[in-house]
Write a protein that holds these residues in place. Sequence first.
Motif, PDB file in Angstrom:
ATOM      1  N   UNK A 172       0.839  -1.194   0.000  1.00 19.74           N
ATOM      2  CA  UNK A 172       0.000   0.000   0.000  1.00 19.74           C
ATOM      3  C   UNK A 172       0.873   1.243   0.000  1.00 19.74           C
ATOM      4  N   UNK A 173       0.455   2.244  -0.742  1.00 22.69           N
ATOM      5  CA  UNK A 173       1.195   3.509  -0.772  1.00 22.69           C
ATOM      6  C   UNK A 173       0.836   4.351   0.445  1.00 22.69           C
ATOM      7  N   UNK A 174       1.743   5.252   0.797  1.00 16.08           N
ATOM      8  CA  UNK A 174       1.453   6.160   1.914  1.00 16.08           C
ATOM      9  C   UNK A 174       0.271   7.057   1.572  1.00 16.08           C
ATOM     10  N   UNK A 175       0.117   7.368   0.289  1.00 16.06           N
ATOM     11  CA  UNK A 175      -1.021   8.190  -0.135  1.00 16.06           C
ATOM     12  C   UNK A 175      -2.346   7.463   0.098  1.00 16.06           C
TER      13      UNK A 175
ATOM     14  N   UNK B 133     -11.140   1.255   4.355  1.00 15.88           N
ATOM     15  CA  UNK B 133     -10.201   0.158   4.588  1.00 15.88           C
ATOM     16  C   UNK B 133      -9.242   0.104   3.403  1.00 15.88           C
ATOM     17  N   UNK B 134      -7.975   0.465   3.584  1.00 19.83           N
ATOM     18  CA  UNK B 134      -7.056   0.489   2.433  1.00 19.83           C
ATOM     19  C   UNK B 134      -6.842  -0.886   1.806  1.00 19.83           C
ATOM     20  N   UNK B 135      -6.952  -1.937   2.616  1.00 12.43           N
ATOM     21  CA  UNK B 135      -6.743  -3.281   2.072  1.00 12.43           C
ATOM     22  C   UNK B 135      -7.884  -3.685   1.140  1.00 12.43           C
ATOM     23  N   UNK B 136      -9.084  -3.180   1.397  1.00 15.75           N
ATOM     24  CA  UNK B 136     -10.193  -3.442   0.479  1.00 15.75           C
ATOM     25  C   UNK B 136      -9.923  -2.809  -0.875  1.00 15.75           C
ATOM     26  N   UNK B 137      -9.318  -1.621  -0.865  1.00 13.41           N
ATOM     27  CA  UNK B 137      -8.955  -0.958  -2.121  1.00 13.41           C
ATOM     28  C   UNK B 137      -7.883  -1.757  -2.854  1.00 13.41           C
ATOM     29  N   UNK B 138      -6.912  -2.289  -2.118  1.00  7.26           N
ATOM     30  CA  UNK B 138      -5.840  -3.070  -2.745  1.00  7.26           C
ATOM     31  C   UNK B 138      -6.386  -4.339  -3.385  1.00  7.26           C
TER      32      UNK B 138
END
Length: 307
Positions: free
Chosen positions: A235-238, A249-254
Amino acid sequence: MKVSDLGEFGLIEHLKAKFSLAEVGDDTACVELADLKILLTCDTLLEGRHFLPFYPISTVGWKAVSATVSDIIANGGKPLYLLVSLLLPDVELKKVDELYEGMTKACEFYGTKIVGGNVVKAEKLGLDLFAVGQAERFVGRSSAKAGDGVFVSGTLGDSLAGLELLLMERKNYEDFELRLIERHLRPTARIDYLRHISKYANASMDISDGLASDIRHMAKRSGLRFNIFKEKLPLSKELYEFAKKHGKDPYAYALKGGEDYQLLFTHPPERMNPFLDMSQIGYVQEGEGVFVDNKPLEEYGFDHFRS
């Protein structure tokens, strides 16, 4: 029965079976001419489906080329030539010039060139690109091996976050948000991985419909079980900042985010290259299906007839 009842990938399987299209199933078609392995592919961008009228038109040109050559690269080939079919409303000529400026810059970046095409009047702007490439070794999605590591290039989920930010149509964005928007508008196909994929990968494809969707295709075509781990997804810091700001949830985006045009590939873990921005997110073993943290992967990802 309608096409939407089958979905995009169900339709492909239906056509393969009904019309004996056994070769269909990879990002590109590999045909042999004399001693050459020629890779063929096509891709379409349509206004309202793949881009919106307010997008900078030069970025649409850049993205069309990047999306098309990404398939060639993912299968271990060098992109050589492009044909462009243009669906064109009666717009100002300046808009067409800007579109081709974007495509030309992308072609210069990837070392390919536009050599022809077609123009037809249409109600909405659209681009259909046909690409030709050449490979020393074809690397498809069906040849993963038990014991391989599962790898991805770059970071995942940035393009989807950028799209959601664009859809907000705000007047002002923070710097990290602008970087996410840029990754959606001007993705870069990973031509820097070409030698590595060609030399070491057992299976490879690009991530255009989202990791969750694309890894399922690779596992099914390879006839093996893929195990991945959520905390290993890069995951990017952005994206972290975006998720924190908007309660996501950033992992859902990934997992579900499409149009990153990163690479998904497998090879023995010891072939990992520390000079490339690759991450091992799991491994391949005997069996079937895709598992995240030892649980079956949920069904999501982009489908043209269900999204």
